[in-house]
Design an enzyme around this catalytic site. Sequence first.
Site, short mmCIF file in Angstrom:
data_model
loop_
_atom_site.label_atom_id
_atom_site.label_comp_id
_atom_site.label_asym_id
_atom_site.label_seq_id
_atom_site.Cartn_x
_atom_site.Cartn_y
_atom_site.Cartn_z
CG HIS A 184 -15.71 -0.56 1.47
ND1 HIS A 184 -14.51 -0.98 0.94
CD2 HIS A 184 -16.45 -0.13 0.41
CE1 HIS A 184 -14.51 -0.81 -0.38
NE2 HIS A 184 -15.69 -0.29 -0.73
CB CYS A 222 -17.79 2.15 -2.00
SG CYS A 222 -19.00 0.82 -2.20
#
Length: 271
Positions: A228, A245
């Site tokens: 992301h 992430c």
Amino acid sequence: MGRAIVATAALSALLAVCGCTVQGTDADGKHHLPVRIELPGAKASPSATASTPGTPSAAPAANVLWSRGDSGSGVRELQARLRQADWLFDGPTGTYDDLTEQAVAGFQGKRGLPKTGETDKVTWQRLVKMTHEPGKWDLYLMGGQPAGAPDPRCLTGRVLCIDKTTRTLRWMIDGRTVSTMSVRFGAQYTPTRDGVFHVYWKARNWVSTLYNSPMPYAMFFSGGQAVHYSYDFSARGYAGGSHGCVNVRDEAAIASLFAQVRTGDKVVVHR
């Protein structure tokens, strides 16, 4: 003989007035290197003042190593050292831009050096003494490290090929690289998992339910871990880290990637 001497003297005087080049000859009449005749007080051309190898130049060039508009590994190291000295907060980018020029001028002024904004040898030596040699990720703090060869598992199908060594993400289709971007991974206690996964869910605007942090263009592939966009990565580079992430700092690049990736596409995280 007398006429020849007079004619030669007259020719030399004429050439001296015109500033021309006289071709000298050896005793056997063969030409050798030209001798340039300049008018007194005239500005010499660069070729006239250039020194021959092994002899000092009469007017040496300024001792400038880098200045605005230059680029390369030397500029990248300069910027990394300026960051260490708290004079630069952008980059390193490898390009000597206006922010680098301002940082150099500030550094010079603080130490009583001429505030030119150009990095000369004296400025560089002072900066080197105050800082340590930057490491690989100091030099590529904001990304820009060239991608390594793709993992063999990335060569078939539609794959997000994520390399922890070079900190890059390749978007690949049937072995062809469509795009490449810099990425950042989890910190020491929240590492990004290695292995082969698949995108199981996408969310254009998502906020982490665990950390209450925004995760735009999220493409989840392993539990709560996703690829992301990261505002923090965009602002701080590798000075920070994620909670596991894969962060992307280029919003335009990940917006385009998000539009292309489908649920079920493969994700390979490797070293």
